[in-house]
Design a protein around this motif. Sequence first.
Motif, short mmCIF file in Angstrom:
data_model
loop_
_atom_site.label_atom_id
_atom_site.label_comp_id
_atom_site.label_asym_id
_atom_site.label_seq_id
_atom_site.Cartn_x
_atom_site.Cartn_y
_atom_site.Cartn_z
N ARG A 1 0.82 -1.21 0.00
CA ARG A 1 0.00 0.00 0.00
C ARG A 1 0.86 1.26 0.00
NH1 ARG A 1 -4.52 -1.71 4.58
NH2 ARG A 1 -5.65 -3.25 3.28
N SER A 2 1.90 1.26 0.86
CA SER A 2 2.76 2.45 0.92
C SER A 2 3.50 2.65 -0.39
CB SER A 2 3.74 2.32 2.08
OG SER A 2 4.62 1.21 1.87
N GLU A 3 3.95 1.56 -0.99
CA GLU A 3 4.65 1.70 -2.28
C GLU A 3 3.68 2.16 -3.36
OE1 GLU A 3 6.50 -2.01 -3.07
OE2 GLU A 3 8.17 -1.66 -1.67
N ALA A 4 2.43 1.64 -3.31
CA ALA A 4 1.44 2.09 -4.30
C ALA A 4 1.13 3.57 -4.12
CB ALA A 4 0.17 1.26 -4.17
N ALA A 5 1.03 4.01 -2.84
CA ALA A 5 0.77 5.43 -2.59
C ALA A 5 1.94 6.29 -3.05
CB ALA A 5 0.50 5.65 -1.10
N ALA A 6 3.15 5.82 -2.77
CA ALA A 6 4.32 6.58 -3.21
C ALA A 6 4.38 6.66 -4.74
CB ALA A 6 5.59 5.95 -2.65
N GLN A 7 4.07 5.54 -5.39
CA GLN A 7 4.09 5.54 -6.85
C GLN A 7 3.00 6.44 -7.41
OE1 GLN A 7 6.41 4.04 -8.79
NE2 GLN A 7 5.41 5.18 -10.45
N ALA A 8 1.82 6.44 -6.74
CA ALA A 8 0.75 7.33 -7.19
C ALA A 8 1.17 8.79 -7.05
CB ALA A 8 -0.52 7.06 -6.38
N ALA A 9 1.88 9.10 -5.94
CA ALA A 9 2.36 10.47 -5.75
C ALA A 9 3.39 10.84 -6.82
CB ALA A 9 2.95 10.63 -4.35
N ARG A 10 4.27 9.88 -7.14
CA ARG A 10 5.25 10.16 -8.18
C ARG A 10 4.58 10.34 -9.54
NH1 ARG A 10 8.28 6.29 -5.14
NH2 ARG A 10 7.57 4.60 -6.51
N ASP A 11 3.59 9.49 -9.81
CA ASP A 11 2.87 9.63 -11.10
C ASP A 11 2.16 10.98 -11.17
OD1 ASP A 11 3.74 7.12 -11.70
OD2 ASP A 11 1.87 6.10 -11.17
N ALA A 12 1.57 11.40 -10.03
CA ALA A 12 0.90 12.70 -10.02
C ALA A 12 1.89 13.84 -10.25
CB ALA A 12 0.16 12.90 -8.69
N ALA A 13 3.08 13.71 -9.63
CA ALA A 13 4.09 14.74 -9.83
C ALA A 13 4.54 14.80 -11.29
CB ALA A 13 5.28 14.47 -8.91
N VAL A 14 4.67 13.62 -11.91
CA VAL A 14 5.05 13.60 -13.33
C VAL A 14 3.96 14.22 -14.18
CG1 VAL A 14 5.53 12.07 -15.27
CG2 VAL A 14 6.59 11.63 -13.06
N GLU B 1 4.33 17.47 -16.47
CA GLU B 1 3.94 17.44 -17.88
C GLU B 1 2.99 18.59 -18.19
OE1 GLU B 1 2.38 13.56 -18.33
OE2 GLU B 1 4.34 12.59 -18.62
N THR B 2 2.08 18.86 -17.23
CA THR B 2 1.19 20.01 -17.41
C THR B 2 1.98 21.31 -17.44
OG1 THR B 2 -0.59 18.82 -16.27
CG2 THR B 2 -0.80 21.21 -16.45
N THR B 3 2.97 21.40 -16.54
CA THR B 3 3.83 22.60 -16.53
C THR B 3 4.57 22.76 -17.84
OG1 THR B 3 4.09 22.38 -14.13
CG2 THR B 3 5.70 23.73 -15.29
N GLY C 1 6.34 25.64 -20.45
CA GLY C 1 7.57 25.38 -21.16
C GLY C 1 8.62 24.68 -20.32
N GLY C 2 9.77 24.40 -20.99
CA GLY C 2 10.82 23.61 -20.35
C GLY C 2 11.51 24.34 -19.22
N ALA C 3 11.63 25.67 -19.30
CA ALA C 3 12.33 26.40 -18.25
C ALA C 3 11.61 26.27 -16.92
CB ALA C 3 12.47 27.88 -18.65
N GLN D 1 13.85 11.98 -9.44
CA GLN D 1 14.53 11.49 -10.63
C GLN D 1 13.63 11.54 -11.87
OE1 GLN D 1 14.34 9.94 -7.71
NE2 GLN D 1 16.39 9.27 -7.03
N GLU D 2 12.37 11.06 -11.71
CA GLU D 2 11.46 11.10 -12.85
C GLU D 2 11.18 12.54 -13.30
OE1 GLU D 2 11.10 9.35 -10.16
OE2 GLU D 2 10.39 7.31 -10.57
N LEU D 3 11.05 13.44 -12.31
CA LEU D 3 10.79 14.85 -12.65
C LEU D 3 11.96 15.44 -13.43
CD1 LEU D 3 9.21 16.14 -9.30
CD2 LEU D 3 8.06 15.24 -11.32
N TYR D 4 13.17 15.16 -12.96
CA TYR D 4 14.34 15.74 -13.62
C TYR D 4 14.48 15.21 -15.04
CZ TYR D 4 18.17 18.85 -12.33
OH TYR D 4 18.96 19.95 -12.20
#
Length: 591
Positions: A425-438, A442-444, A449-451, A469-472
């Motif tokens: 559950r914690s890993e799924a929640a963390a992955q969901a948070a990472r997916d939301a951040a990505v 992507e919306t940004t 733009g890229g900057a 890492q995924e964000l960068y």
Amino acid sequence: MHPSTRCLLFLPLLAACAANPLDNPAWRHGPWYGPSYLAAGPADRGRANDEGRIQGGAHPFTLEKELVVDGVSLPAGTGLYGLEVADDWVAMPQYVAVHFWRSDFAFVKRPSHSVWHRLDIATGTEEPLPFATLAWARQRCIGLAFARGYGVAADPDDPALRQVWLLDDDWRVARVLRRVRPGREEYPPIPQAVETLPEGAYLVHHIGQDGHPFDVVYDRAGRPMSPELEPLARFADGSELSDLRFAVRSHPQRKLYWPLGPDGRVQPKPAHVLGLAPVYSSTFGAPETDFFAGWIAHFQDGDGERMAWCPRRNAFFAEWADRDAVWSFLEPRAMKNAQTGLHEGVFVARRRGDDRFVVLRDDMHTEALAGVFASASDAQAVLAGANARADAAFQEECRRYWADLREREAREKRAAAEYWENRRRSEAAAQAARDAAVRDIETTIREQGGAAALAVARAAYKVERDGWQELYVAAALAAVEHDTPELTMADLVTASDAARPFLVRGKLRDELERRFGHELRRMQAPTFQPMSAYFASPSATGGGSGSTSSAPTWTGPTVGETLSNARWQSQMNFLSGQSSCYWGNNGIVGR
């Protein structure tokens, strides 16, 4: 040619102790599990250890190619044995079978031998022996505790029986015996054709002309030490360190015996002693074993008897048994221990001059059950009841133990299942948070733009936010796609290090080469330049003639293939003053 004469031809070989078969490529040594030790012969006792032993033994070799030994052509792969005593090779590999246990002689067989020979180590002469099979007489109850060797073959007059050659102390033939009963080697111990007593006497099992068996004890010179005896009773206690025990029958109707002494002689039996009755471990409640456990000694006392218990540890017969023979009734029984479930030996006993019975432990002093009983059957009934209660208590304890064990295992399984469920559950929640951040970045990227995406990624990296890492990587790829001028060397290095897919990492490194390849090559010194050049002054590189020194040309691999080496080189350039920044573990670091 006589064998002893033929052996003289090998004397130079035997005497050449300096020769080492380990150096001969025709022989492959092994497997050798040494070092081993031999009993020191008379000539070697001066260099023996405190136990009278000297290092040495028979070494196995394998022929690497065909070889003629003793007139017999042996193919490659044949096993031969060589003899060594105290690092001296007293015999080269030439024997197909060897028994070597004393440093002054050995029993050997050459490839052409059909019988054993006795090899004298000092002279190298071989004395033929009249038998082809060398057997070993067992002295101990269990294990490979063989005490004496003897020759054996089928009896010429009756092939179902055996002919035996007894050997003396120098292991030469001392006596030839006919009509010997065949022996067997199975476990548990079964009588052999020849057995040995603790002091080395032979016990031989014969079959008479009338078909009746009898036993005779012989000394080590082959002389009879006893008349023809009724077959001796054989007692083995199951211990590997315990000698076999033999006894003659001392009463014509009852199973009472009198032991042989360790020298093979029947010990003098006092007239008032009727004999000894053996007690086995199975009597004490261990039905899977039937090993000897001790004796009950029977003494004549007028018209009655008195008895004493002689445990196994007191050998055949203890001197105190006569003094301790105060019981007119002594019956071994088993008593169960409620804690361990094991049986222990107890005795239903009645003291002389007393009509009451007691239950004693094997020390014959401590009561196993409290109270006295009017008869042996009463004592046995109470003992049986105590055993039943002890067995019930033990079974109940076993059931409780296994129930507790199953409950503990169930709790552990439930705890493990709960732990992994929470972790999932914690890993799924963390992955969901990472997916939301990505998705947010992507919306940004789409909206700003890229900057702007790079700014978000740098902030996440700075605080080590989960999933940075995924964000960068996403921000750097967007900046590459939109050719964002704010994309720095540090961004590309950090993103390429964080990128997991190989193709994505390659794309980022290609962009790093395209944008910053010149600066990277300036930061990275060529591999052929000595380390001192990184710390040399500018005047030193030009020399005293005033000539100028051009920058060296890079001839190494691509930057993408040598990033880790480039980091190290950039730190060297930074320390030597050739650059104002260097690559750290987390990007570009300036002064």
